[in-house]
Design an enzyme around this catalytic site. Structure first.
Site, PDB file in Angstrom:
ATOM      1  N   ASP A   6       0.872  -1.185   0.000  1.00  0.00           N
ATOM      2  CA  ASP A   6       0.000   0.000   0.000  1.00  0.00           C
ATOM      3  C   ASP A   6       0.901   1.224   0.000  1.00  0.00           C
ATOM      4  O   ASP A   6       1.465   1.600   1.020  1.00  0.00           O
ATOM      5  CB  ASP A   6      -0.888  -0.023   1.249  1.00  0.00           C
ATOM      6  CG  ASP A   6      -1.653   1.285   1.450  1.00  0.00           C
ATOM      7  OD1 ASP A   6      -1.856   2.013   0.463  1.00  0.00           O
ATOM      8  OD2 ASP A   6      -2.031   1.572   2.609  1.00  0.00           O
ATOM      9  N   ASN A   9       0.810   8.457   0.426  1.00  0.00           N
ATOM     10  CA  ASN A   9       1.575   9.699   0.300  1.00  0.00           C
ATOM     11  C   ASN A   9       2.602   9.869   1.401  1.00  0.00           C
ATOM     12  O   ASN A   9       3.636  10.506   1.193  1.00  0.00           O
ATOM     13  CB  ASN A   9       0.616  10.894   0.309  1.00  0.00           C
ATOM     14  CG  ASN A   9      -0.167  11.017  -0.977  1.00  0.00           C
ATOM     15  OD1 ASN A   9       0.414  11.156  -2.051  1.00  0.00           O
ATOM     16  ND2 ASN A   9      -1.486  10.956  -0.879  1.00  0.00           N
ATOM     17  N   ASN A  11       3.477   7.073   3.889  1.00  0.00           N
ATOM     18  CA  ASN A  11       4.192   5.817   4.140  1.00  0.00           C
ATOM     19  C   ASN A  11       3.873   4.780   3.071  1.00  0.00           C
ATOM     20  O   ASN A  11       2.796   4.802   2.471  1.00  0.00           O
ATOM     21  CB  ASN A  11       3.812   5.230   5.507  1.00  0.00           C
ATOM     22  CG  ASN A  11       4.307   6.066   6.660  1.00  0.00           C
ATOM     23  OD1 ASN A  11       5.499   6.308   6.799  1.00  0.00           O
ATOM     24  ND2 ASN A  11       3.398   6.532   7.502  1.00  0.00           N
ATOM     25  N   LYS A  13       3.324   0.797   3.029  1.00  0.00           N
ATOM     26  CA  LYS A  13       3.086  -0.312   3.955  1.00  0.00           C
ATOM     27  C   LYS A  13       3.172  -1.629   3.193  1.00  0.00           C
ATOM     28  O   LYS A  13       2.602  -1.765   2.105  1.00  0.00           O
ATOM     29  CB  LYS A  13       1.723  -0.144   4.626  1.00  0.00           C
ATOM     30  CG  LYS A  13       1.675   1.079   5.547  1.00  0.00           C
ATOM     31  CD  LYS A  13       0.293   1.353   6.059  1.00  0.00           C
ATOM     32  CE  LYS A  13      -0.558   2.091   5.053  1.00  0.00           C
ATOM     33  NZ  LYS A  13      -0.094   3.477   4.800  1.00  0.00           N
ATOM     34  N   ASP A 111      -6.293   3.667  -2.755  1.00  0.00           N
ATOM     35  CA  ASP A 111      -6.518   3.320  -1.354  1.00  0.00           C
ATOM     36  C   ASP A 111      -7.996   3.382  -0.991  1.00  0.00           C
ATOM     37  O   ASP A 111      -8.511   2.542  -0.248  1.00  0.00           O
ATOM     38  CB  ASP A 111      -5.703   4.234  -0.436  1.00  0.00           C
ATOM     39  CG  ASP A 111      -5.932   5.723  -0.694  1.00  0.00           C
ATOM     40  OD1 ASP A 111      -6.444   6.088  -1.780  1.00  0.00           O
ATOM     41  OD2 ASP A 111      -5.596   6.525   0.193  1.00  0.00           O
ATOM     42  N   THR A 134      -2.441  11.308   5.106  1.00  0.00           N
ATOM     43  CA  THR A 134      -2.011  12.647   4.723  1.00  0.00           C
ATOM     44  C   THR A 134      -3.233  13.557   4.617  1.00  0.00           C
ATOM     45  O   THR A 134      -3.208  14.717   5.041  1.00  0.00           O
ATOM     46  CB  THR A 134      -1.265  12.605   3.382  1.00  0.00           C
ATOM     47  OG1 THR A 134      -0.195  11.653   3.483  1.00  0.00           O
ATOM     48  CG2 THR A 134      -0.704  13.963   3.033  1.00  0.00           C
ATOM     49  N   THR A 188      -0.432  27.948  25.958  1.00  0.00           N
ATOM     50  CA  THR A 188      -0.353  27.826  24.500  1.00  0.00           C
ATOM     51  C   THR A 188      -0.413  26.381  24.032  1.00  0.00           C
ATOM     52  O   THR A 188      -1.171  26.047  23.107  1.00  0.00           O
ATOM     53  CB  THR A 188       0.940  28.497  23.988  1.00  0.00           C
ATOM     54  OG1 THR A 188       0.919  29.877  24.335  1.00  0.00           O
ATOM     55  CG2 THR A 188       1.059  28.355  22.473  1.00  0.00           C
TER      56      THR A 188
END
Length: 261
Positions: A6, A9, A11, A13, A111, A134, A188
């Site tokens: 797979d 963008n 990783n 796999k 995907d 992503t 923050t």
């Protein structure tokens, strides 16, 4: 054994799948379209040996990719090091086998099509698949297994990176739930955690509500991707979390391939 790949963008796999369709090993590496077949082979060979497998165990390779420039080197990996011609998800003999009821079927990411196939095997009726990558994608698969469309939002990590890079005074933080249930931060970092985590929870809740109302029938929600479990742990948004949804879909494509393959 099948080597399912797979190529996303962020990783790539890899998974070894036995004859029963079960994933026995899985590995990932950062996506780099310049990575050569030799580099993949050295890395994979070492990891496989640590799990008690060798490249001789691989009898087939199927690749699903959303990074066209990376495809060639993965194909070379299959032919040079595993001695097989890689099958490409969506092309003969491993066509999708489902209806893509959208205006531009050819533009649908591999995907998302594979996830639809996998989701149909897991749940009856209408499904919504949320994939955290992503991008964060929402996809509707109907009771017959047809892909009916969806939406694309900026991924959680991408949003956080953009915030850090564009705002000089904001630090880089990890993606994690705030320490309390309050959505009024006192510092923050806490405010950033609240904005990212609960902001995405609110977006997901809103999108699911709108999609369910539009579908107008009972819907099961399936989540996949690295952050799915994190959101489920604290917000309980999904009916099930399936980390291997895409890899299992690739394995299904192979098992359902044309007999002559």
């Amino acid at each position: 054994m099948l080597l399912a790949i797979d190529n996303g963008n962020t990783n790539v796999k890899f998974a070894l799948v036995d004859d029963s369709g079960e994933i026995v090993c899985r590995w990932r590496i950062a996506t780099d379209a310049r990575r050569t077949a030799d580099e993949y082979a050295v890395w994979l060979n070492q990891l496989a040996e640590m799990e008690g497998y060798s490249r001789k165990d691989v009898t087939a390779v199927v690749i699903a990719t959303v990074v066209p420039r990376a495809l060639h080197n993965l194909q070379v990996l299959a032919t040079k090091y595993f001695g097989v011609e890689a099958l490409i998800a969506g092309r003969a003999p491993v066509e999708w086998g489902i209806a893509l009821k959208v205006d531009e079927p050819r533009a649908l990411g591999a995907d998302r099509a594979v996830n639809a196939i996998s989701a149909q095997a897991l749940e009856a009726g209408d499904k919504i698949v949320i994939s955290f990558g992503t991008a964060t994608t929402f996809d509707h698969i109907d009771a017959e297994g047809a892909y009916r469309g969806g939406s694309i939002a900026t991924g959680v990590s991408l949003s956080l990176d953009a915030l850090y890079e564009a705002a000089a005074m904001l630090p880089r933080i990890a993606i994690e739930p705030p320490p309390t249930a309050s959505v009024i931060g006192r510092d923050t970092v806490g405010q950033m955690q609240i904005g990212i985590y609960w902001g995405y929870v609110s977006m997901i809740e809103g999108m699911l509500a709108r999609m369910k109302a539009e579908i107008g029938r009972p819907v099961k929600v399936i989540a996949t991707g690295g952050l799915a479990a994190l959101f489920q742990q604290h917000a309980h948004l999904f009916d099930r979390v399936e980390p291997d949804l895409t890899l299992k879909g690739i394995a299904l494509l192979y098992s359902n391939r044309r007999p002559e393959a």
